[in-house]
Design a protein around this motif. Structure first.
Motif, PDB file in Angstrom:
ATOM      1  N   LEU A  41      -3.060   5.981  -4.478  1.00 48.76           N
ATOM      2  CA  LEU A  41      -2.236   7.078  -3.998  1.00 48.76           C
ATOM      3  C   LEU A  41      -2.816   7.885  -3.304  1.00 48.76           C
ATOM      4  CD1 LEU A  41       0.224   7.249  -6.974  1.00 48.76           C
ATOM      5  CD2 LEU A  41       0.681   6.206  -5.009  1.00 48.76           C
ATOM      6  N   ALA A  42      -3.947   8.020  -3.194  1.00 55.27           N
ATOM      7  CA  ALA A  42      -4.756   9.489  -2.583  1.00 55.27           C
ATOM      8  C   ALA A  42      -4.882   9.215  -0.972  1.00 55.27           C
ATOM      9  CB  ALA A  42      -5.917   9.383  -2.999  1.00 55.27           C
ATOM     10  N   ASP A  43      -4.223   8.103  -0.450  1.00 54.85           N
ATOM     11  CA  ASP A  43      -4.433   7.863   1.047  1.00 54.85           C
ATOM     12  C   ASP A  43      -3.224   8.075   1.472  1.00 54.85           C
ATOM     13  OD1 ASP A  43      -4.012   6.108   3.339  1.00 54.85           O
ATOM     14  OD2 ASP A  43      -6.089   5.956   3.337  1.00 54.85           O
ATOM     15  N   PRO A  44      -2.660   9.007   2.602  1.00 55.64           N
ATOM     16  CA  PRO A  44      -1.797   9.243   3.234  1.00 55.64           C
ATOM     17  C   PRO A  44      -0.879   8.156   3.611  1.00 55.64           C
ATOM     18  CG  PRO A  44      -3.322  10.635   3.901  1.00 55.64           C
ATOM     19  CD  PRO A  44      -4.072   9.492   3.103  1.00 55.64           C
ATOM     20  N   VAL A  45      -1.343   7.096   3.938  1.00 60.67           N
ATOM     21  CA  VAL A  45      -0.719   5.994   4.758  1.00 60.67           C
ATOM     22  C   VAL A  45      -0.180   5.217   3.398  1.00 60.67           C
ATOM     23  CG1 VAL A  45      -0.916   3.615   6.048  1.00 60.67           C
ATOM     24  CG2 VAL A  45      -2.110   5.828   6.679  1.00 60.67           C
ATOM     25  N   ARG A  46      -0.911   5.117   2.435  1.00 56.84           N
ATOM     26  CA  ARG A  46      -0.347   4.152   1.351  1.00 56.84           C
ATOM     27  C   ARG A  46       0.721   5.099   0.688  1.00 56.84           C
ATOM     28  NH1 ARG A  46      -6.024   2.479   0.789  1.00 56.84           N
ATOM     29  NH2 ARG A  46      -6.482   4.073  -0.532  1.00 56.84           N
ATOM     30  N   LEU A  47       0.475   6.381   0.674  1.00 62.11           N
ATOM     31  CA  LEU A  47       1.653   7.262   0.030  1.00 62.11           C
ATOM     32  C   LEU A  47       2.933   6.940   0.845  1.00 62.11           C
ATOM     33  CD1 LEU A  47       2.140   8.798  -2.420  1.00 62.11           C
ATOM     34  CD2 LEU A  47       1.337  10.792  -1.078  1.00 62.11           C
TER      35      LEU A  47
END
Length: 125
Positions: A41-47
């Motif tokens: 979840l720490a990646d903005p694209v994944r979030l």
């Protein structure tokens, strides 16, 4: 008594009053599991991708619907979706030539529950 057996009160600084535990802390295995989810979840694209799927009816979306507005290539989106799937946050299903992704509510509930407990919100099972 070995160093690993010392209680927190015996290693506290002089003048430091130790407080009692109200619940056990996370164990190593459980912490490693949660860390994997937080890492996903720490990646903005994944979030953003997770949010785009969760915001759809039934918390499900075709990959063609969620890639709009995300300024990365389709292979990169596929990689990010794979990371979310491997973390247990999404499932996927191929339908004809498209892949549909669905949020795993139980995974998000488990994460929310753990955070609520750590925040001291007195959550009950």
């Amino acid at each position: 008594m070995s160093k690993s057996e010392l209680s927190l009160t015996s290693v506290a600084s002089p003048g430091c009053a130790a407080t009692s535990r109200v619940r056990p802390p996370l164990g190593a295995e459980e912490a490693a599991e949660f860390a994997g989810v937080f890492k996903a979840l720490a990646d903005p694209v994944r979030l953003r991708l997770l949010s785009a799927i969760a915001s759809r009816a039934g918390q499900e979306a075709c990959v063609c619907d969620i890639s709009d507005g995300v300024d990365v290539s389709q292979p990169t989106i596929s990689h990010h979706l794979k990371v979310l799937r491997e973390a247990g946050l999404l499932t996927s299903e191929r339908r004809a030539s498209w892949v549909y992704y669905r949020v795993v509510p139980a995974a998000l509930q488990r994460l929310s529950h753990m955070l609520a407990i750590e925040a001291g919100l007195g959550v009950t099972a």
